[in-house]
Each structure stands twice: as structure tokens, then as C-alpha cells.
Scaffold this motif. Structure first.
Motif: not given
Length: 283
Positions: A57-66
Motif C-alpha cells: 500500500l502507498p506510503q503516502t496513504s492516510r493512517i486511520g485509527a489503528c
């Protein structure tokens, strides 16, 4: 394992941080980092997967709540001896429990909105404990068996709403965006001692909090057991366990509170870091 959820809000995909530093899509292994995936069988299924063969998955993806589908967001107040001292409060004889609305949950790097009419929005770096299986009337000796893992939490608080507007603390803790969690759910096997984790928080590059979970009054094991005497704990429930000294309301000679246009940066050793911008409510 370091598990996370990537993508737009409401459309996050479950992922894992691979040893090569990439994010790998594990949606073919588990539907989400939630529910049954947090139990022993679900985590074993992820651990057994051939991670190297899964899509990057792209490193630039938004990180959501884990964690997805959080049922309860349970908070422990005044749980650090040095934080209790800075507030002038007596040490509690039993854990102080309150709830935070799950609608406050956001990703670790999402913007934090200052509530309308807020005068005293404050920060709190905290260790989050993620429950992996149903716990009810659990003996303290067995309590860790019910923990899936740990995460960083910023327990944002509006102190006027919390302490000066009558009623319980929950209304000072529950504004939308007041619950950044992540970036990772770090599984329990990777955290040797949850009672010896350095933690810190900075605002605009100034370090306000620099503490350790070793000064917690009630440790993780006790908290899981204690809470299970009053309510069942379900997979995906989060217990945020209190904060070390250095919160805004404890600054001398005058309290310091968040305002629009600032950057909050915080982390816990081994669990990752968060960075949030503060914005106006209607921005």
C-alpha cells in the motif's frame, strides 16, 4: 506485529508494517483490525500469512485509527503519581473511570478541531490498551491474556468543559477529533513491559511531557481486571490509562492551552508517533 489501517476515513484497509518498512494489505487475511481479528486465532492468522507476498500500500496513504469498530473508549484519570502531584490531587485509592465518546476517535495524524467556545483545550499522551477477547470478572493473574496489544492515544481534553461546567468529565473529553489513536496496534508479544515505556509530547517543538509508564499508580494488569468487575470488556475496546505530568493546565506560572494553527507531536517508545495540526471547528 505492528498493525494499522490505511485509507480515507470510513474506508480504511487493514495493513501490517512489513520488516522491509512497507505497508502490506492484509484484507485477504482479516476483514479489519477489529472484533475477532484481535483474538488469539485472528492474530495467529495474520502472523502465519506470507506478508512478503501481499500487496504494497502507498506510503503516502492516510493512517486511520489503528482499531476499527471500537465499542468502548474507557479512560483512567489521575493514574500517574507525578501527574496527580502537578494537579494538586490526592492519589486515588481505586482507579478513576470515565468514558470518552467513540465519535472522538480519529487517525494519529488527522487534524484536531478546537471546539466552539473552547478556552482550555489541553493535551495528554497516554498508553492505550486494546482488548482482544471478552473479559468479565477476570483475575488479575490472568488479565494480560485478554490484551491484544497497545497503541498511542492523545486524550485531548477541554478543561473548562470538564471541570467547570458541572457533571461528569465525559463532556470535556468527547469532542469530535479528541481521540487520536495509533499509528499502530502493537501486539502484546512485542511489548516486553508495558510498565516501562518512555513517553513524550511536544507542542510546536516545545517538549511539555517527558514521562514513563513506570509512574502509573494502577498498572495495565490491574486495570483490566478491575474494569472487568464492573462491565464486560469486548474485543476492540480501548482503555487509555492516564498521562504523565506536563499537561497544559499544570504549567507554571500560568496554564498553557492549545490554539488554532499549532502542531502536537507525541509518541511512546516502540509504539510509534503521532502529529496533529490544530484547526478551527469550522475549518
Amino acid at each position: 506485529m505492528k498493525l494499522l489501517r490505511l485509507g480515507a476515513k470510513g474506508a480504511e484497509r487493514p495493513a501490517i508494517l512489513h520488516s522491509d518498512g512497507t505497508y502490506r494489505d492484509i484484507s485477504s487475511v482479516v476483514v479489519d483490525i477489529a472484533g475477532d481479528a484481535l483474538g488469539a486465532a485472528g492474530l495467529a492468522r495474520i502472523a502465519a500469512a506470507d506478508i512478503a507476498s501481499l500487496p504494497v500500500l502507498p506510503q503516502t496513504s492516510r493512517i486511520g485509527a489503528c482499531v476499527g469498530k471500537v465499542g468502548k473508549f474507557i479512560c483512567i484519570g489521575l493514574n500517574y503519581a507525578d501527574h496527580a502531584a502537578e494537579t494538586g490531587a490526592d492519589l486515588p485509592k481505586e482507579p478513576i473511570i470515565f468514558m470518552k465518546a467513540t465519535s472522538a476517535i480519529i487517525g494519529p495524524n488527522d487534524d484536531v478541531r478546537i471546539p466552539r467556545n473552547s478556552k482550555k483545550t489541553d493535551w495528554e499522551v497516554e498508553l492505550g490498551v486494546v482488548i482482544g477477547k471478552e473479559a468479565s470478572y477476570v483475575d488479575e493473574a490472568d488479565a494480560m491474556d485478554y490484551v491484544a496489544g497497545y497503541c498511542v492515544v492523545n486524550d485531548l481534553s477541554e478543561r473548562e468543559f470538564q471541570a467547570e461546567r458541572s457533571g461528569q468529565w465525559v463532556k470535556g473529553k468527547s469532542a469530535d477529533t479528541f481521540g487520536p489513536i495509533g499509528p499502530y496496534l502493537v501486539t502484546r508479544d512485542e511489548v516486553e513491559d508495558p510498565q516501562n515505556l518512555p513517553m513524550w509530547l511536544e507542542v510546536d517543538g516545545h517538549r511539555y511531557q517527558d514521562g514513563s509508564t513506570k509512574t502509573m499508580i494502577f498498572g495495565v494488569q490491574h486495570l483490566v481486571s478491575y474494569l472487568s468487575q464492573f462491565m464486560s470488556l469486548q474485543p476492540g475496546d480501548i482503555i487509555t490509562t492516564g498521562t504523565p505530568p506536563g499537561v497544559g493546565m499544570g504549567q507554571k506560572p500560568e496554564p498553557v492551552y492549545l490554539k488554532e494553527g499549532q502542531t502536537i507531536h507525541l509518541g511512546i517508545e516502540g509504539l510509534g508517533e503521532q502529529s496533529q495540526k490544530t484547526i478551527a471547528w469550522n475549518a
